[in-house]
Design a protein around this motif. Structure first.
Motif, PDB file in Angstrom:
ATOM      1  N   GLY A   1      42.520  27.576  48.757  1.00 43.77           N
ATOM      2  CA  GLY A   1      41.296  28.236  48.776  1.00 43.77           C
ATOM      3  C   GLY A   1      40.649  29.293  48.830  1.00 43.77           C
ATOM      4  O   GLY A   1      39.294  29.560  49.372  1.00 43.77           O
ATOM      5  N   GLU A   2      41.704  30.531  48.531  1.00 39.53           N
ATOM      6  CA  GLU A   2      40.856  31.692  48.085  1.00 39.53           C
ATOM      7  C   GLU A   2      40.339  31.844  47.039  1.00 39.53           C
ATOM      8  O   GLU A   2      39.906  31.068  46.123  1.00 39.53           O
ATOM      9  CB  GLU A   2      42.153  32.628  48.155  1.00 39.53           C
ATOM     10  N   ALA A   3      38.895  32.899  47.720  1.00 45.23           N
ATOM     11  CA  ALA A   3      38.431  32.925  46.122  1.00 45.23           C
ATOM     12  C   ALA A   3      38.671  34.474  45.210  1.00 45.23           C
ATOM     13  O   ALA A   3      39.297  35.429  46.157  1.00 45.23           O
ATOM     14  CB  ALA A   3      37.128  33.621  46.810  1.00 45.23           C
ATOM     15  N   GLU A   4      38.077  34.737  44.241  1.00 48.76           N
ATOM     16  CA  GLU A   4      38.761  36.207  43.402  1.00 48.76           C
ATOM     17  C   GLU A   4      38.156  35.700  42.036  1.00 48.76           C
ATOM     18  O   GLU A   4      37.273  35.420  42.442  1.00 48.76           O
ATOM     19  CB  GLU A   4      40.428  35.728  42.961  1.00 48.76           C
ATOM     20  N   PRO A   5      37.879  37.186  41.886  1.00 50.37           N
ATOM     21  CA  PRO A   5      36.656  37.557  40.709  1.00 50.37           C
ATOM     22  C   PRO A   5      36.928  36.758  39.706  1.00 50.37           C
ATOM     23  O   PRO A   5      38.559  36.804  39.163  1.00 50.37           O
ATOM     24  CB  PRO A   5      36.971  38.978  40.506  1.00 50.37           C
ATOM     25  N   PHE A   6      36.544  36.462  39.026  1.00 51.29           N
ATOM     26  CA  PHE A   6      36.516  35.591  37.058  1.00 51.29           C
ATOM     27  C   PHE A   6      36.689  37.041  36.864  1.00 51.29           C
ATOM     28  O   PHE A   6      36.267  37.831  36.515  1.00 51.29           O
ATOM     29  CB  PHE A   6      35.797  35.026  37.067  1.00 51.29           C
ATOM     30  N   ASN A   7      38.007  37.163  36.079  1.00 52.56           N
ATOM     31  CA  ASN A   7      39.232  37.671  35.321  1.00 52.56           C
ATOM     32  C   ASN A   7      38.514  37.165  33.489  1.00 52.56           C
ATOM     33  O   ASN A   7      39.812  36.507  33.132  1.00 52.56           O
ATOM     34  CB  ASN A   7      39.755  38.236  36.112  1.00 52.56           C
ATOM     35  N   ILE A   8      38.336  38.296  32.678  1.00 55.71           N
ATOM     36  CA  ILE A   8      38.129  37.397  31.271  1.00 55.71           C
ATOM     37  C   ILE A   8      39.672  38.139  30.984  1.00 55.71           C
ATOM     38  O   ILE A   8      40.236  37.308  29.866  1.00 55.71           O
ATOM     39  CB  ILE A   8      37.096  38.117  30.684  1.00 55.71           C
ATOM     40  N   GLY A   9      40.085  39.299  31.007  1.00 57.96           N
ATOM     41  CA  GLY A   9      40.900  39.861  30.809  1.00 57.96           C
ATOM     42  C   GLY A   9      42.557  38.578  30.870  1.00 57.96           C
ATOM     43  O   GLY A   9      43.165  38.997  30.106  1.00 57.96           O
ATOM     44  N   LYS A  10      42.447  38.136  32.223  1.00 60.03           N
ATOM     45  CA  LYS A  10      43.584  37.882  32.973  1.00 60.03           C
ATOM     46  C   LYS A  10      43.809  35.802  31.799  1.00 60.03           C
ATOM     47  O   LYS A  10      44.548  35.733  32.096  1.00 60.03           O
ATOM     48  CB  LYS A  10      43.396  37.571  34.227  1.00 60.03           C
ATOM     49  N   LEU A  11      42.634  36.208  31.746  1.00 60.23           N
ATOM     50  CA  LEU A  11      42.309  34.452  30.547  1.00 60.23           C
ATOM     51  C   LEU A  11      43.379  34.420  29.514  1.00 60.23           C
ATOM     52  O   LEU A  11      43.705  33.650  28.845  1.00 60.23           O
ATOM     53  CB  LEU A  11      40.607  34.157  30.915  1.00 60.23           C
ATOM     54  N   ALA A  12      42.394  35.899  28.709  1.00 54.63           N
ATOM     55  CA  ALA A  12      43.242  36.155  27.364  1.00 54.63           C
ATOM     56  C   ALA A  12      44.085  36.481  27.992  1.00 54.63           C
ATOM     57  O   ALA A  12      45.627  36.185  26.300  1.00 54.63           O
ATOM     58  CB  ALA A  12      41.462  37.296  26.966  1.00 54.63           C
ATOM     59  N   MET A  13      44.811  37.058  28.903  1.00 52.69           N
ATOM     60  CA  MET A  13      46.033  37.342  28.902  1.00 52.69           C
ATOM     61  C   MET A  13      46.912  35.880  28.704  1.00 52.69           C
ATOM     62  O   MET A  13      48.129  35.588  27.566  1.00 52.69           O
ATOM     63  CB  MET A  13      46.539  38.135  29.311  1.00 52.69           C
ATOM     64  N   SER A  14      46.237  34.929  29.295  1.00 54.35           N
ATOM     65  CA  SER A  14      47.642  33.934  29.383  1.00 54.35           C
ATOM     66  C   SER A  14      47.239  32.901  28.150  1.00 54.35           C
ATOM     67  O   SER A  14      48.479  32.226  27.841  1.00 54.35           O
ATOM     68  CB  SER A  14      46.712  32.749  30.579  1.00 54.35           C
ATOM     69  N   LEU A  15      46.315  32.493  27.194  1.00 57.71           N
ATOM     70  CA  LEU A  15      45.611  32.131  25.844  1.00 57.71           C
ATOM     71  C   LEU A  15      46.700  32.842  25.272  1.00 57.71           C
ATOM     72  O   LEU A  15      47.515  32.350  24.779  1.00 57.71           O
ATOM     73  CB  LEU A  15      44.643  32.515  25.637  1.00 57.71           C
ATOM     74  N   GLU A  16      47.357  34.420  25.346  1.00 53.14           N
ATOM     75  CA  GLU A  16      48.422  35.359  24.513  1.00 53.14           C
ATOM     76  C   GLU A  16      49.627  34.848  24.718  1.00 53.14           C
ATOM     77  O   GLU A  16      50.667  34.672  23.452  1.00 53.14           O
ATOM     78  CB  GLU A  16      47.566  36.985  24.491  1.00 53.14           C
ATOM     79  N   ARG A  17      50.196  34.517  25.691  1.00 49.47           N
ATOM     80  CA  ARG A  17      51.334  34.184  26.571  1.00 49.47           C
ATOM     81  C   ARG A  17      51.498  32.891  25.983  1.00 49.47           C
ATOM     82  O   ARG A  17      52.519  32.342  25.454  1.00 49.47           O
ATOM     83  CB  ARG A  17      50.680  34.198  28.232  1.00 49.47           C
ATOM     84  N   ALA A  18      50.146  32.123  25.410  1.00 46.30           N
ATOM     85  CA  ALA A  18      50.363  30.458  24.834  1.00 46.30           C
ATOM     86  C   ALA A  18      50.949  30.277  23.498  1.00 46.30           C
ATOM     87  O   ALA A  18      50.999  29.698  23.165  1.00 46.30           O
ATOM     88  CB  ALA A  18      49.608  30.003  25.957  1.00 46.30           C
ATOM     89  N   GLY A  19      50.632  31.822  23.068  1.00 49.34           N
ATOM     90  CA  GLY A  19      50.904  32.127  21.709  1.00 49.34           C
ATOM     91  C   GLY A  19      49.256  31.573  20.449  1.00 49.34           C
ATOM     92  O   GLY A  19      49.811  31.996  20.207  1.00 49.34           O
TER      93      GLY A  19
ATOM     94  N   MET B   1      36.175  41.585  34.688  1.00 50.02           N
ATOM     95  CA  MET B   1      35.311  40.926  36.188  1.00 50.02           C
ATOM     96  C   MET B   1      33.900  40.064  36.230  1.00 50.02           C
ATOM     97  O   MET B   1      33.528  40.472  35.097  1.00 50.02           O
ATOM     98  CB  MET B   1      35.351  42.152  36.796  1.00 50.02           C
ATOM     99  N   GLY B   2      33.369  39.324  37.110  1.00 55.01           N
ATOM    100  CA  GLY B   2      32.502  39.000  37.401  1.00 55.01           C
ATOM    101  C   GLY B   2      32.545  38.314  38.417  1.00 55.01           C
ATOM    102  O   GLY B   2      32.858  38.413  39.505  1.00 55.01           O
ATOM    103  N   HIS B   3      31.878  36.854  38.348  1.00 52.76           N
ATOM    104  CA  HIS B   3      31.693  36.085  39.667  1.00 52.76           C
ATOM    105  C   HIS B   3      32.278  36.043  39.960  1.00 52.76           C
ATOM    106  O   HIS B   3      33.902  35.574  39.530  1.00 52.76           O
ATOM    107  CB  HIS B   3      30.410  34.758  39.076  1.00 52.76           C
ATOM    108  N   LEU B   4      32.515  35.091  41.534  1.00 51.78           N
ATOM    109  CA  LEU B   4      33.395  34.775  42.149  1.00 51.78           C
ATOM    110  C   LEU B   4      34.237  33.255  41.752  1.00 51.78           C
ATOM    111  O   LEU B   4      33.135  32.240  41.545  1.00 51.78           O
ATOM    112  CB  LEU B   4      33.588  34.657  43.944  1.00 51.78           C
ATOM    113  N   ILE B   5      35.328  32.547  41.511  1.00 55.19           N
ATOM    114  CA  ILE B   5      36.279  31.747  41.809  1.00 55.19           C
ATOM    115  C   ILE B   5      36.796  31.278  42.478  1.00 55.19           C
ATOM    116  O   ILE B   5      37.546  32.137  43.270  1.00 55.19           O
ATOM    117  CB  ILE B   5      36.938  31.058  40.359  1.00 55.19           C
ATOM    118  N   GLN B   6      36.920  30.055  42.868  1.00 56.58           N
ATOM    119  CA  GLN B   6      37.590  29.295  43.681  1.00 56.58           C
ATOM    120  C   GLN B   6      38.807  29.125  43.319  1.00 56.58           C
ATOM    121  O   GLN B   6      38.797  28.178  42.673  1.00 56.58           O
ATOM    122  CB  GLN B   6      37.194  28.178  44.720  1.00 56.58           C
ATOM    123  N   LYS B   7      40.216  29.449  43.852  1.00 59.04           N
ATOM    124  CA  LYS B   7      41.357  29.113  43.681  1.00 59.04           C
ATOM    125  C   LYS B   7      41.958  27.999  43.754  1.00 59.04           C
ATOM    126  O   LYS B   7      40.995  27.161  45.117  1.00 59.04           O
ATOM    127  CB  LYS B   7      42.387  30.080  43.831  1.00 59.04           C
TER     128      LYS B   7
END
Lengths: 278, 278
Positions: free
Chosen positions: A10-28, A1-7
């Motif tokens: 238009g909604e905002a959500e906290p930056f989630n490093i785990g989610k990003l890493a997971m999407s990269l794992e899903r990409a192989g 978790m960290g600072h807010l990012i804008q989707k």
């Protein structure tokens, strides 16, 4: 978790490093590579999800071009536009990979009116017949609302009347598929489930979403090839070439649209490593 | 017949003096007056149907202000926009005049999802219960296509499930009304008829269209009052005043929005002669 990012919605959500890493794992990506890339992106303090996507893409390309292509698939699907037809063709190919016979643009007379069917589906050995309606959107964040499954349900019922006549009542299982490269609203999902429709979106249903089907079958659209320019991709789509596997039989087209010799070789390499096998 | 004129759809058709006279007769003009006005318009060699409408309106005002108001009703309905809500309110009043109980903006839980219902309808003495969906358009020439009755049909079926629970199966006749101030495509009409929906448009069905219902019941929207400016009409709509009959109880509103004393008297006269009786 960290600072807010804008989707893109238009909604905002906290930056989630785990989610990003997971999407990269899903990409192989291997877990250690995925975390390394995600951490390098996190250091840049991005403000919008679009910026994060771009930064991740650049960081991925430095590690592995194939990884970058797979990470960029959602955008590649959006690039199939602006018309909806290449997406319909692409989805027919993906349904074929999933075991269906699939053909585009069939006209079927329903009980009440005539319908243009985006994809006609069959699974003869399981006695399944179906129709699919494709909703292509090239605006990130746009959602398919409840009116779409409502109207598709009536269309499906109207066509079933014809199938009953054609195959005999109770002789086939009928499937109605509503497919989009974007998301469904909660109400659209609720109605679709309740009405017995098959809904297929970019990340829906979780285990059998378009993203997962592409991973599973390794069907890459031409728009994912990072060596081609936007204009060259458009020219290929205009000639009816949607899948990068189709391109391997039409390498001459690449030369026709001005792709240089070195780039053609790079693309052939990508096709060899990405488009046939994973 | 005469020279070609361009319709708002972009199509061309020959100018038809008989058709123009007929539309004036429908608005209440005596046959000789209708022909006199139509002939005066024909002499001006108009190029578009919009020009013809404007010229007819001016010629009508010279003869009879009430005639002009009735002739201009289609435009008055368009002026109920830009939001669809005043049109929904107006149509509820017109359905009431046709013998229904009608209320706007009801929420009904269907079998699958919750629905916002534009108009909830009842005719208790005939055991009729219904829902109406209103499609307001303020673009002349735009049409309601087949997707709208398709989606409304599913919504209607979903709500019927709730009605069956509420009233008991077979205890009520259910009516689904699809209402628009513009036109339906041929396919929309074909599907609507086949599915047993009630379609109601500006000129559809011929004998019981919105135009005919307004004639029959003399329900004039405030937007038809030629003495009010566009801005004043908008201010009345914003305060929830849609029917000119509602205005007779709220003459003070007119003064609030800056309508002068002489104009108020003119409007009161119009209300007296037009809005209650024909």
């Amino acid at each position: 978790m960290g600072h807010l990012i804008q989707k893109s919605t238009g909604e905002a959500e906290p930056f989630n490093i785990g989610k990003l890493a997971m999407s990269l794992e899903r990409a192989g990506a291997a877990p250690d590579i995925a975390w390394k890339i995600a951490e390098s992106v996190a250091r840049e303090k991005m403000m919008t999800s679009k910026d994060i996507h771009k930064a991740t893409l650049h960081a991925s390309i430095r590690h592995d071009r194939k990884l970058a292509i797979r990470y960029n698939l959602k955008q590649a699907l959006m690039d199939l536009g602006p018309s909806g037809y290449p997406f319909e063709k692409y989805m027919a190919a993906l349904m074929r990979a999933s075991g269906y016979k699939a053909s585009n643009n069939q006209i079927i007379d329903g009980k009440c009116v005539r319908h243009e069917i985006d994809i006609y589906l069959e699974k003869p050995e399981e006695n399944i017949v179906g129709i699919a309606e494709c909703k292509f959107r090239n605006q990130p964040g746009s959602k398919i609302d409840v009116k779409v499954p409502l109207y598709f349900d009536s269309r499906f019922r109207d066509v079933i009347h014809t199938f009953d006549k054609q195959f005999g009542v109770g002789k086939r299982t009928y499937e109605g598929w509503l497919i989009t490269n974007t998301k469904f609203t909660g109400d659209a999902i609720a109605y679709g489930k309740c009405a017995g429709l098959h809904l297929l979106g970019w990340t829906f249903p979780t285990e059998n979403s378009i993203a997962r089907l592409i991973e599973r079958h390794g069907l890459i659209p031409v728009t994912a090839l990072s060596s081609l320019t936007f204009r060259q991709k458009r020219q290929l789509l205009d000639r009816g070439i949607v899948m990068c596997t189709e391109l391997s039989n039409h390498i001459d087209f690449l030369r026709d649209i001005g792709v240089g010799r070195a780039t053609v070789m790079k693309i052939q390499e990508d096709i060899g490593s990405l488009c046939r096998h994973r």
